[in-house]
Design an enzyme around this catalytic site. Structure first.
Site, PDB file in Angstrom:
ATOM      1  N   ARG A   1      32.514 -55.927  35.528  1.00 12.26           N
ATOM      2  CA  ARG A   1      33.858 -55.063  35.712  1.00 12.26           C
ATOM      3  C   ARG A   1      34.919 -56.021  35.525  1.00 12.26           C
ATOM      4  NH1 ARG A   1      36.529 -55.628  40.180  1.00 12.26           N
ATOM      5  NH2 ARG A   1      37.444 -53.602  40.258  1.00 12.26           N
TER       6      ARG A   1
ATOM      7  N   PRO B   1      19.051 -66.757  49.761  1.00  8.69           N
ATOM      8  CA  PRO B   1      19.481 -66.464  50.900  1.00  8.69           C
ATOM      9  C   PRO B   1      20.303 -67.873  51.695  1.00  8.69           C
ATOM     10  CG  PRO B   1      17.458 -66.144  51.659  1.00  8.69           C
ATOM     11  CD  PRO B   1      17.500 -66.002  50.225  1.00  8.69           C
TER      12      PRO B   1
ATOM     13  N   ASP C   1      42.497 -55.339  43.129  1.00 10.67           N
ATOM     14  CA  ASP C   1      41.266 -55.442  44.097  1.00 10.67           C
ATOM     15  C   ASP C   1      41.436 -56.040  45.487  1.00 10.67           C
ATOM     16  OD1 ASP C   1      39.634 -54.380  42.283  1.00 10.67           O
ATOM     17  OD2 ASP C   1      38.425 -56.206  41.568  1.00 10.67           O
TER      18      ASP C   1
ATOM     19  N   GLU D   1       8.407 -65.817  49.218  1.00  8.52           N
ATOM     20  CA  GLU D   1       9.366 -66.708  50.118  1.00  8.52           C
ATOM     21  C   GLU D   1      10.172 -67.496  49.188  1.00  8.52           C
ATOM     22  OE1 GLU D   1       8.520 -65.056  53.219  1.00  8.52           O
ATOM     23  OE2 GLU D   1       9.763 -66.819  53.306  1.00  8.52           O
TER      24      GLU D   1
END
Ligand SMILES: CN1CCC[C@H](Cn2ccc3ccc(-c4n[nH]c(N)c4C#N)cc32)C1
Length: 235
Positions: free
Chosen positions: A161, A92, A176, A119
């Site tokens: 992809r 994160p 896209d 963590e």
């Protein structure tokens, strides 16, 4: 492209072998290795984590386990570290993973993903790896997951992809969302009227120029409404 994933939950990565990604493997467009971090543990309990220095909640993943694991998984054909491999660490606290990142990574020959849990992983693991390979710590979004595996599934799908031959219609990823900086507009298929809702008449007109202009306008309108941050600033 060769992809390797190191995780304590190898089964989490099974979706990589389903549908289009599975077909890409069958066609030899990609090869995927999933490695159980516990194979590099030394004790009867197969411990992969320990208490954080400096205190605080949760546990931190051990460098004495991750180090040998990455030494092996990052190795090239001569047994030494493969200098061409990219090590990706979902976190994160990472730089934002976006379509431009996916496009850039789609040119890589090898990517190794290190999936943390608890963590996170002792920072020295990446400081050490960065002495030998390129390391990118990335986040898939501003929310907190339980581990890195789901993020790897997202990133692998976004990258694979883009590889030639993976998507049936090569043009589709050129249209896209984000590929031209805008969100893609609405899509429609038969029937022309469904529950009294009509397909926009321009799409039935057969006028390709008009359809293209309408679709661009729809993308602009949707981007202004939902993601104004994607639009160039006026100043
Ligand atoms: C409370 N703590 C805070 C630190 C992270 C702990 C869970 N965790 C452990 C490894 C790990 C890897 C990725 C992510 C993650 N979360 N959100 C994203 N966009 C991610 C990405 N990419 C989360 C992770 C939970």
């Amino acid at each position: 492209m060769r992809l390797d994933v190191v995780t304590i939950f190898p089964e989490y990565l099974e979706p990589l072998r389903v549908a289009l990604l599975g077909k890409a493997i069958d066609k030899g467009l990609i090869s995927v290795g999933v490695h159980n971090l516990r194979d590099w543990t030394h004790d009867v309990h197969k411990a992969v984590d320990d208490a954080p220095y400096g205190g605080g909640p949760g546990m931190v993943m051990k460098p004495t386990v991750w180090g040998p694991a990455l030494d092996d998984v990052l190795a090239g054909p001569d047994g030494g570290t493969d200098p061409d491999v990219l090590l990706v660490v979902p976190t994160p606290a990472g730089r934002r993973f976006d379509q431009a990142t996916a496009q850039r990574w789609s040119k890589e020959k090898r990517i190794v993903f290190a999936c943390g849990r608890y963590e996170g992983i002792d920072q020295r693991v990446f400081d050490d790896a960065a002495r030998r390979v390129r390391v990118e710590e990335v986040s898939i979004g501003d929310y907190v997951l339980i581990g890195g595996e789901v993020a790897v599934l997202v990133m692998v799908e976004a990258v694979v992809r883009l590889l030639p031959g993976v998507l049936g219609n090569q043009q589709s990823h050129q249209e896209d969302s984000f590929s031209d900086g805008l969100l893609e507009g609405p899509s429609y298929t038969r029937p022309a009227v469904w529950r009294d809702l009509e397909v926009p008449p321009v799409l039935l007109s057969g006028d390709h120029g008009k359809v293209a202009r309408w679709r661009h306008e729809q993308s602009l309108e949707r981007t202004r409404d939902r993601r104004p941050d994607l639009l160039p600033s006026d100043d």
